[in-house]
Design an enzyme around this catalytic site. Structure first.
Site, PDB file in Angstrom:
ATOM      1  N   ASN A 151       0.811  -1.198   0.190  1.00 58.62           N
ATOM      2  CA  ASN A 151      -0.044   0.044   0.108  1.00 58.62           C
ATOM      3  C   ASN A 151       1.066   1.207  -0.036  1.00 58.62           C
ATOM      4  O   ASN A 151       1.677   1.452   0.867  1.00 58.62           O
ATOM      5  CB  ASN A 151      -0.940  -0.096   1.355  1.00 58.62           C
ATOM      6  CG  ASN A 151      -1.874  -1.072   1.097  1.00 58.62           C
ATOM      7  OD1 ASN A 151      -2.008  -1.822   0.328  1.00 58.62           O
ATOM      8  ND2 ASN A 151      -2.580  -1.304   2.226  1.00 58.62           N
ATOM      9  N   GLU A 188      -3.096  -0.964  -2.394  1.00 56.22           N
ATOM     10  CA  GLU A 188      -3.670   0.225  -2.258  1.00 56.22           C
ATOM     11  C   GLU A 188      -2.868   1.552  -2.708  1.00 56.22           C
ATOM     12  O   GLU A 188      -1.644   1.548  -2.474  1.00 56.22           O
ATOM     13  CB  GLU A 188      -3.814   0.658  -0.673  1.00 56.22           C
ATOM     14  CG  GLU A 188      -5.010  -0.100  -0.116  1.00 56.22           C
ATOM     15  CD  GLU A 188      -5.455  -0.031   1.404  1.00 56.22           C
ATOM     16  OE1 GLU A 188      -5.024   1.099   1.852  1.00 56.22           O
ATOM     17  OE2 GLU A 188      -5.689  -0.712   2.134  1.00 56.22           O
TER      18      GLU A 188
HETATM   19  N1  LIG Z   1       2.826  10.494   6.844  1.00 54.64           N
HETATM   20  N2  LIG Z   1       2.491   9.425   6.519  1.00 54.64           N
HETATM   21  N3  LIG Z   1       2.257   8.489   6.043  1.00 54.64           N
HETATM   22  C1  LIG Z   1       1.151   7.746   5.291  1.00 54.64           C
HETATM   23  C2  LIG Z   1       1.000   6.727   6.231  1.00 54.64           C
HETATM   24  C3  LIG Z   1      -0.531   6.044   5.526  1.00 54.64           C
HETATM   25  C4  LIG Z   1      -0.836   5.004   6.637  1.00 54.64           C
HETATM   26  N4  LIG Z   1      -2.282   4.899   6.307  1.00 54.64           N
HETATM   27  C5  LIG Z   1      -2.642   4.000   5.378  1.00 54.64           C
HETATM   28  O1  LIG Z   1      -1.957   3.264   4.804  1.00 54.64           O
HETATM   29  C6  LIG Z   1      -4.124   3.813   5.322  1.00 54.64           C
HETATM   30  C7  LIG Z   1      -4.733   2.620   4.564  1.00 54.64           C
HETATM   31  C8  LIG Z   1      -5.630   1.651   5.197  1.00 54.64           C
HETATM   32  O2  LIG Z   1      -5.662   0.330   4.456  1.00 54.64           O
HETATM   33  C9  LIG Z   1      -6.983   2.115   4.737  1.00 54.64           C
HETATM   34  O3  LIG Z   1      -8.101   1.555   5.371  1.00 54.64           O
HETATM   35  C10 LIG Z   1      -7.195   3.643   5.031  1.00 54.64           C
HETATM   36  O4  LIG Z   1      -8.401   4.210   4.486  1.00 54.64           O
HETATM   37  C11 LIG Z   1      -6.303   4.438   3.797  1.00 54.64           C
HETATM   38  C12 LIG Z   1      -6.260   5.993   3.878  1.00 54.64           C
HETATM   39  O5  LIG Z   1      -5.618   6.388   5.095  1.00 54.64           O
HETATM   40  C13 LIG Z   1      -4.677   3.840   4.093  1.00 54.64           C
END
Ligand SMILES: N=[N+]=NCCCCNC(=O)[C@@H]1[C@H]2[C@H](O)[C@@H](O)[C@H](O)[C@@H](CO)[C@@H]12
Length: 456
Positions: free
Chosen positions: A301, A360
């Protein structure tokens, strides 16, 4: 459904490999609603979101996108968009309301019907066992802090393997163990809302033990593919200083190696002992015999990068430096497509030629409401996806074995503690009416899929 104003030009430079899988991703708690319907038990997110102050505006998953009731229309929407695959997660407490033991057949039937509908519409299911919604009953028994969680998770996996394997041919054990522990056990922003540098490494380690146990259980009776999904993010030093270089090494080890190293190399990066100090347990080396299991793929992701500098943050002593000339999404993440190419090359060079899916990738931007002509104009999202898909193709050109791409997300949905304030979907959801409207990015993505990437 609104049609794209103009057909995109073809550009064979960006044709993707034969069999490359184009899809979209969601997660149970973020879209389903009806968390307690038909015999389901509560999850830690049902509990967390109903705890005052834990989520923005007190938003919760009681309705979300009402997918639990609208799933047939949503599958038709996926078909109309030309999706070849759909990554979704199963709510553990729909299947096992107490987390272990009694199976709730109605919960199993929901996912069985969803899988059949996907297959009938030519859409391959990618099933994630765990996307953050632990049964509350297991959290009451210590949750991921209890070493028994490996057996609990394997038991849950076996119930689903027996019911769905064959129709489901691509399985994922965990979604993003880093977020589960960083958010749920270190900083407390996510369920179950703990804030402990002592608990975080224990939860991380047990999550990886549970991952290993679920893969081991799959090998005993599954006949297809299983992998792990991680969120990883390239870390670039903010300066030439040794302090920033060391901070960057710590941040890289903490986010990018903390789960892939144990799963694929059978060890932790040495920097983690420095990060956690006396809170870093003396793990039993025998545990790695469970954690290291042969995987068929890794899901990556990708959202952003981090230009990293030393600071006095807890416990990492490293943090991101805002880039003055960069574009940022609504979640405050820099748009940096090159980081995805760099990351994929790092993955290949560090872990070898394991197949990779981008499970993702996407961004939340401020989307306008649905216009009179039925369009939701989201050029920033089109630009983001366009550049990241080209970055993926550059990595493929460099020899990385990338098998597919799942845009995050199919639908606007519940963005965890941020509630409904951030819209990641390529399809707009009117939460008042539950009406779905494909955004221009969905119409654009349909053309990209139809041309197998040539229209990038
Ligand atoms: N600084 N900084 N860094 C960015 C760190 C990203 C960590 N959050 C994810 O990866 C979550 C993943 C999740 O699976 C999904 O359930 C969430 O809806 C998406 C959107 O938030 C992404």
């Amino acid at each position: 459904m609104a049609q794209p104003a103009d057909a995109l030009p073809s550009n064979s430079r960006y044709q993707f490999p034969k069999g490359f899988l184009w899809g979209a991703a969601t997660a149970a708690h973020q879209i389903e609603g009806s968390p307690m319907a038909d015999g389901a038990g509560p999850s830690i997110w049902t509990r967390f979101a109903h705890t005052p102050g834990m989520t923005l505006n007190g938003d919760n998953g009681d309705i979300a996108c009402d997918h639990y009731r609208r799933w047939q229309d949503d599958v038709k929407l996926m078909r109309d968009l030309g999706l070849q695959a759909y990554r979704f997660s199963v709510s553990w407490s729909r299947i096992l309301p107490e987390g272990t033991g009694r199976v709730n057949q109605a919960g199993l039937d929901f996912y069985s019907r969803l899988v059949d509908a996907l297959l009938e519409n030519g859409i391959e299911p990618l099933l994630t066992l765990y996307h953050w919604d632990l049964p509350a009953a297991l959290d009451d028994r210590g949750g991921w802090l209890n070493r028994d969680c490996a057996d609990w998770f394997a038991e849950y996996g076996r119930v689903l393997y027996r019911a769905l394997d064959g129709r489901v041919k691509k399985w994922v054990t965990l979604n993003e163990p880093w977020v589960i522990t960083d958010g749920g056990y270190l900083h407390g922003a996510l369920a179950p809302g703990h804030r402990s540098r002592y608990e975080a490494p224990i939860a991380s380690h047990n999550l990886m033990r549970a991952h290993g146990a679920a893969v081991q259980a799959y090998r005993a009776e599954g006949k297809h593919e299983i992998g792990l999904v991680v969120n990883i993010e390239p870390k670039y030093p903010a300066s030439e200083s040794e302090a920033d270089a060391a901070a960057t090494r710590r941040a890289h080890a903490y986010m990018n190696e903390q789960y892939l190293h144990p799963a694929l190399l059978g060890r932790y990066p040495p920097e983690l002992k420095e990060v956690f100090g006396d809170a870093w347990p003396d793990f039993d080396p025998e545990d790695f015999k469970l954690i290291v299991q042969p995987l068929d793929f890794v899901g990556i992701n990708y959202y952003t990068r981090s230009v990293t500098q030393a600071n006095d943050s807890y416990p990492l002593k490293a943090g991101a430096v805002r880039q003055p000339l960069a574009t940022y999404s609504e979640t405050g993440w820099e748009v940096f497509p090159q980081g995805l190419t760099d990351l994929l090359l790092w993955f290949k060079n560090t872990y070898g030629d394991l197949p990779v899916y981008i499970t993702e990738n996407g961004a939340a931007f401020f989307d306008p409401p649905v216009a009179e002509n039925g369009h939701v104009c989201d050029p920033l999202r089109i630009n983001y996806l366009h550049k990241h898909l080209r970055a993926i193709h550059d990595a493929i050109d460099a020899g990385v074995d990338i098998r597919g791409y799942m845009v995050w997300s199919l639908l606007d949905n519940l963005e965890w503690s941020l509630g409904y304030s951030k819209r990641f979907g390529i399809v707009h959801v009117n939460y008042g009416t539950q009406e779905r409207t494909p955004k221009d990015s969905a119409l654009w993505y349909s053309q990209v899929i139809g041309s197998h990437g040539r229209k990038l």
